[in-house]
Design a protein around this motif. Structure first.
Motif, PDB file in Angstrom:
ATOM      1  N   GLY A 124       7.141   7.929   5.963  1.00  0.00           N
ATOM      2  CA  GLY A 124       7.484   8.244   4.493  1.00  0.00           C
ATOM      3  C   GLY A 124       6.187   8.982   3.757  1.00  0.00           C
ATOM      4  N   HIS A 125       5.701   8.409   2.724  1.00  0.00           N
ATOM      5  CA  HIS A 125       4.670   8.602   2.106  1.00  0.00           C
ATOM      6  C   HIS A 125       3.589   7.555   1.609  1.00  0.00           C
ATOM      7  CE1 HIS A 125       7.248  11.949   1.737  1.00  0.00           C
ATOM      8  NE2 HIS A 125       6.167  12.797   1.826  1.00  0.00           N
ATOM      9  N   LEU A 126       2.504   7.865   1.478  1.00  0.00           N
ATOM     10  CA  LEU A 126       1.460   7.062   0.725  1.00  0.00           C
ATOM     11  C   LEU A 126       1.470   7.597  -0.790  1.00  0.00           C
ATOM     12  CD1 LEU A 126      -2.166   5.942   1.557  1.00  0.00           C
ATOM     13  CD2 LEU A 126      -1.742   7.332  -0.452  1.00  0.00           C
ATOM     14  N   ILE A 157       0.884  -1.189  -0.054  1.00  0.00           N
ATOM     15  CA  ILE A 157       0.043  -0.175  -0.236  1.00  0.00           C
ATOM     16  C   ILE A 157       0.828   1.322   0.031  1.00  0.00           C
ATOM     17  CG2 ILE A 157      -2.117  -1.081   0.971  1.00  0.00           C
ATOM     18  CD1 ILE A 157      -1.244  -0.050   3.697  1.00  0.00           C
ATOM     19  N   THR A 158       2.050   1.215   0.264  1.00  0.00           N
ATOM     20  CA  THR A 158       3.064   2.404   0.002  1.00  0.00           C
ATOM     21  C   THR A 158       4.321   1.592  -0.312  1.00  0.00           C
ATOM     22  OG1 THR A 158       3.960   2.032   2.372  1.00  0.00           O
ATOM     23  CG2 THR A 158       2.070   3.605   2.188  1.00  0.00           C
ATOM     24  N   GLY A 159       5.494   2.517  -0.746  1.00  0.00           N
ATOM     25  CA  GLY A 159       6.754   2.095  -0.963  1.00  0.00           C
ATOM     26  C   GLY A 159       7.189   2.090  -2.454  1.00  0.00           C
ATOM     27  N   ALA A 160       8.212   1.429  -2.501  1.00  0.00           N
ATOM     28  CA  ALA A 160       9.031   1.811  -3.815  1.00  0.00           C
ATOM     29  C   ALA A 160       8.139   1.050  -5.027  1.00  0.00           C
ATOM     30  CB  ALA A 160      10.483   1.303  -3.509  1.00  0.00           C
ATOM     31  N   GLY A 161       7.918  -0.293  -4.351  1.00  0.00           N
ATOM     32  CA  GLY A 161       7.138  -1.185  -5.614  1.00  0.00           C
ATOM     33  C   GLY A 161       5.949  -0.494  -5.932  1.00  0.00           C
ATOM     34  N   PHE A 162       5.240   0.285  -5.433  1.00  0.00           N
ATOM     35  CA  PHE A 162       3.877   0.941  -5.781  1.00  0.00           C
ATOM     36  C   PHE A 162       4.512   2.339  -6.699  1.00  0.00           C
ATOM     37  CE2 PHE A 162       0.300   3.425  -5.917  1.00  0.00           C
ATOM     38  CZ  PHE A 162      -0.762   2.756  -5.713  1.00  0.00           C
TER      39      PHE A 162
END
Ligand SMILES: [Zn+2]
Length: 424
Positions: free
Chosen positions: A147-149, A15-20
């Motif tokens: 971090g961020h969404l 739901i967050t992170g580099a893969g998104f």
């Protein structure tokens, strides 16, 4: 679309992170996506934007140093949002953190733990049975930090500000039907719509499930009144029949348009009532918004055994099913674009069709054009209170035939748009 799914498949989304973010950057190669970053801790209605999760590697090694579970082989092996861990455990304690699917012993289940800080591994039941008494080295090299969404948005202006919202979740790791099928289909749908003139404006959202729609609705509340129709896309690539879950309103124009498209599709389909479960339609359809947004899918979530397992892979989604879903979405948008309400300019008795050259069309082909009956239906029901879709459904015609008849009658100055259509 299938090849595009293949590109996105290896990325470890959550739901967050580099893969998104990487997934959105692949989508951006096809459409000019606007990327939004919402900081961790941002309050969104009753929720809070979570910490950002990233993962580099994860494994379980036996005492001989062999990786018996290896994140590099499948990102489904790690429970999504697992906190970082480095420890050594005996088999019995390790098993408390392992999830399997005994009923499908060769498949890896997909598990998440978004809102509870814990860790775990998923593996096939058969592989788990092979684990011997031993001390296992456990490593999850992840981070869960402020971090961020991230979400992606593509706004396509049309003649009017009234909007059609198309939304999909893009937060699952290597799962194809549930997640990537709709990401790919919406990308190509958006691209197609950008290349044609539009009456409506369109907004395409690529968001993490649940928290993404809650975040978007909270940060964009002033835009919500512009949304006149919408669809949540999910599970659009499996070989099952098309299924439509109605909006909370139940009889909104979008509900009737999708029903019409499915009725005339020539293949089996199912229509379900709204329920407050499933995908993001439950947020769009919460009572404070009650938006006319349904969910057009193929086999619904949880209704196919491959759902949320490693078997929801590149073989499970089929190019021809993706194409069929895209055609249906295009047909829905085409009807929304063309569904107008007209007034018969000669409402007292039938106008004389022969002297206007419409006589020769009598007996025309129902499939390719229109016949006398479609002209008569349009003239009879164009009293200002029936849209083209109402007329098509009343008369049992395909929308395209009624729409074509209206076009001809307008050309012959027998029909005009209602006042509302002109000013609205
Ligand atoms: Zn899912």
């Amino acid at each position: 679309m299938h090849a595009f799914i293949g590109q996105m498949y290896p990325l470890c989304r959550s739901i967050t992170g580099a893969g998104f973010r990487e997934t959105l950057s692949l989508v951006s190669r096809h459409i000019p996506l606007e990327i939004h970053e919402v900081p961790t801790g941002t309050p969104v209605f009753d929720w809070t934007v979570p910490k950002e999760w990233n993962i580099r590697d994860a494994y379980v090694k036996d005492s001989a140093g062999r990786r018996v579970i290896d994140f590099r082989r499948s990102n489904l092996h790690v429970v999504s949002y697992s906190i970082p861990i480095r420890t050594t455990l005996p088999l019995a304690e390790l098993k408390d953190h392992i999830f399997t699917l005994p009923e499908h012993p060769d498949w890896i289940p997909y598990r998440t733990s978004y809102y509870q800080e814990t860790w775990g591994f998923c593996m096939s039941h058969n592989e788990m049975l092979k684990l011997k008494e031993d001390h296992y080295e456990v490593c999850i090299d992840s981070s869960l930090e402020p971090g961020h969404l991230t979400y992606g948005e593509y706004y396509l202006p049309g003649e009017k500000e009234d909007e059609v919202l198309i939304s999909c979740h893009a937060c699952h790791p290597s799962l194809c039907n549930d997640n990537l099928s709709s990401v790919a289909m919406i990308t190509f749908l958006a691209k197609h719509m950008s290349e044609h003139p539009r009456r409506y404006s369109y907004r395409f959202l690529f968001i993490p499930g649940t928290i993404g729609s809650i975040t978007w609705l909270c940060l964009n509340e002033e835009k919500v009144s512009k949304i006149k129709h919408g669809l949540v896309a999910a599970c659009v690539g499996d070989p099952g029949k098309s299924t439509y879950k109605k909006s909370r309103q139940g009889n909104a124009e979008i509900d009737r348009v999708v029903a019409h498209v499915l009725q005339h599709s020539g293949s089996e389909y199912e229509i379900m009532e709204f329920s407050p479960y499933g995908y993001d339609e439950r947020q769009y359809g919460s009572p404070g918004f009650n938006l006319p947004i349904g969910c057009l899918m193929r086999t619904p979530y949880k209704c196919y055994p491959e759902y949320h397992t490693s078997a929801d892979d590149l073989d499970f989604v089929r190019p021809e099913c993706l194409a069929d879903s895209l055609r249906k979405y295009l047909a829905v948008l085409n009807i929304l674009e063309k569904n107008r309400t007209y007034l018969n300019i000669y409402p007292k008795c039938e106008p004389q069709l022969g002297k206007r050259g419409l006589y020769r069309l009598i007996g025309g082909d129902r499939e390719t054009g229109f016949d006398q009956m479609s002209l008569l239906w349009v003239l009879n029901l164009s009293d200002g209170s029936h849209s083209m879709l109402d007329i098509a459904d009343n008369a049992g015609y395909k929308f395209s035939i009624i729409s074509k008849a209206a076009e001809v009658l307008e050309e012959k100055q027998l029909l005009q748009l209602t006042e509302n259509e002109i000013t609205g």
